[in-house]
Design a protein around this motif. Sequence first.
Motif, PDB file in Angstrom:
ATOM      1  N   GLU A  35      -5.717  31.877  22.563  1.00  0.00           N
ATOM      2  CA  GLU A  35      -5.359  31.692  21.159  1.00  0.00           C
ATOM      3  C   GLU A  35      -4.060  30.923  20.987  1.00  0.00           C
ATOM      4  O   GLU A  35      -3.854  30.290  19.952  1.00  0.00           O
ATOM      5  N   THR A  36      -3.176  30.980  21.984  1.00  0.00           N
ATOM      6  CA  THR A  36      -1.957  30.168  21.881  1.00  0.00           C
ATOM      7  C   THR A  36      -2.297  28.682  21.930  1.00  0.00           C
ATOM      8  O   THR A  36      -1.535  27.844  21.440  1.00  0.00           O
ATOM      9  N   ILE A  37      -3.455  28.363  22.511  1.00  0.00           N
ATOM     10  CA  ILE A  37      -3.896  26.965  22.567  1.00  0.00           C
ATOM     11  C   ILE A  37      -4.765  26.623  21.363  1.00  0.00           C
ATOM     12  O   ILE A  37      -4.579  25.600  20.709  1.00  0.00           O
ATOM     13  N   THR A  38      -5.730  27.511  21.062  1.00  0.00           N
ATOM     14  CA  THR A  38      -6.710  27.182  20.017  1.00  0.00           C
ATOM     15  C   THR A  38      -6.172  27.347  18.604  1.00  0.00           C
ATOM     16  O   THR A  38      -6.611  26.642  17.693  1.00  0.00           O
ATOM     17  N   ARG A  39      -5.214  28.281  18.404  1.00  0.00           N
ATOM     18  CA  ARG A  39      -4.722  28.527  17.044  1.00  0.00           C
ATOM     19  C   ARG A  39      -4.108  27.281  16.415  1.00  0.00           C
ATOM     20  O   ARG A  39      -4.472  26.912  15.288  1.00  0.00           O
ATOM     21  N   PRO A  40      -3.168  26.594  17.112  1.00  0.00           N
ATOM     22  CA  PRO A  40      -2.620  25.377  16.490  1.00  0.00           C
ATOM     23  C   PRO A  40      -3.668  24.289  16.295  1.00  0.00           C
ATOM     24  O   PRO A  40      -3.596  23.504  15.351  1.00  0.00           O
ATOM     25  N   LEU A  41      -4.650  24.241  17.198  1.00  0.00           N
ATOM     26  CA  LEU A  41      -5.714  23.251  17.036  1.00  0.00           C
ATOM     27  C   LEU A  41      -6.554  23.555  15.801  1.00  0.00           C
ATOM     28  O   LEU A  41      -6.927  22.647  15.043  1.00  0.00           O
ATOM     29  N   MET A  42      -6.871  24.844  15.581  1.00  0.00           N
ATOM     30  CA  MET A  42      -7.646  25.236  14.407  1.00  0.00           C
ATOM     31  C   MET A  42      -6.861  24.985  13.124  1.00  0.00           C
ATOM     32  O   MET A  42      -7.416  24.561  12.108  1.00  0.00           O
ATOM     33  N   GLU A  43      -5.552  25.249  13.184  1.00  0.00           N
ATOM     34  CA  GLU A  43      -4.718  25.000  12.009  1.00  0.00           C
ATOM     35  C   GLU A  43      -4.687  23.515  11.674  1.00  0.00           C
ATOM     36  O   GLU A  43      -4.738  23.123  10.505  1.00  0.00           O
ATOM     37  N   ALA A  44      -4.624  22.686  12.721  1.00  0.00           N
ATOM     38  CA  ALA A  44      -4.639  21.238  12.497  1.00  0.00           C
ATOM     39  C   ALA A  44      -5.983  20.796  11.930  1.00  0.00           C
ATOM     40  O   ALA A  44      -6.056  19.939  11.040  1.00  0.00           O
ATOM     41  N   LEU A  45      -7.072  21.403  12.436  1.00  0.00           N
ATOM     42  CA  LEU A  45      -8.412  21.072  11.942  1.00  0.00           C
ATOM     43  C   LEU A  45      -8.554  21.454  10.471  1.00  0.00           C
ATOM     44  O   LEU A  45      -9.059  20.672   9.657  1.00  0.00           O
ATOM     45  N   ASN A  46      -8.102  22.659  10.126  1.00  0.00           N
ATOM     46  CA  ASN A  46      -8.182  23.104   8.730  1.00  0.00           C
ATOM     47  C   ASN A  46      -7.333  22.226   7.822  1.00  0.00           C
ATOM     48  O   ASN A  46      -7.713  21.931   6.683  1.00  0.00           O
ATOM     49  N   SER A  47      -6.175  21.816   8.335  1.00  0.00           N
ATOM     50  CA  SER A  47      -5.304  20.941   7.556  1.00  0.00           C
ATOM     51  C   SER A  47      -5.982  19.600   7.294  1.00  0.00           C
ATOM     52  O   SER A  47      -5.907  19.050   6.188  1.00  0.00           O
ATOM     53  N   SER A  48      -6.673  19.086   8.313  1.00  0.00           N
ATOM     54  CA  SER A  48      -7.383  17.812   8.162  1.00  0.00           C
ATOM     55  C   SER A  48      -8.513  17.946   7.149  1.00  0.00           C
ATOM     56  O   SER A  48      -8.741  17.059   6.321  1.00  0.00           O
ATOM     57  N   ARG A  49      -9.223  19.069   7.210  1.00  0.00           N
ATOM     58  CA  ARG A  49     -10.314  19.295   6.256  1.00  0.00           C
ATOM     59  C   ARG A  49      -9.786  19.375   4.832  1.00  0.00           C
ATOM     60  O   ARG A  49     -10.380  18.822   3.908  1.00  0.00           O
TER      61      ARG A  49
END
Length: 216
Positions: A66-80
């Motif tokens: 989750e330390t890796i995927t959480r920022p990636l998911m946040e970036a994905l949601n931000s892009s959406r």
Amino acid sequence: HQSNNMTETFKTEPETKEIAVVKTQATKALTAAQELEIKSPEQMTLATILLSKMKTVAKMIKERKETITRPLMEALNSSRDLFKPIEANLADAERVVKGKMLDYQQVIDAENEKKRLALAKKVETGYMKPETAVAKMEKIEDAPTTVQGSVGAITFRNVKKVRLAELGTLGGADLEYLAKTGLIEWSSSARMEALKGMKVPGAEVYEEKVVASRST
């Protein structure tokens, strides 16, 4: 810079010592599980301990992942969130253009229908010979079903749709029939059966003209 940092993090994390540790522990757990034999109460106790250790390793893996995927998911949601209103505007623009195309088609169809009715009326009243009316009708130009532009093309086509009545408006016999056929919930299967030609009480199949566009 944030995106590049996350990309670098994603690439290098699998090589870190912490990842290597949990990877080794997971491999050892699998080996232990495969070699495990339970033929006594003592071995059952050892299996219980093994499962507990697996849970601990699983928790470590989840936290590290989750330390890796959480920022990636946040970036994905931000892009959406960034593109959502832009995509909505474009979808609205396409809907407006297609709506105006359909409106124009309907105007042409209505005008042509008036012309045909007028010619038929003249034949009925004896004001015009049938062959003359037929010749004039043949000259009436229907609205185009396809339009080719310098770029792109559109096609008008009729699609079948199903309009469902409110269940409360149906009689007892109809409701009983729907219950027996499993269509009482007005699910997508009810629509599909109606489109296939099955008689479904309260379902009306109708055609709707739509615009299909393609880029060239």
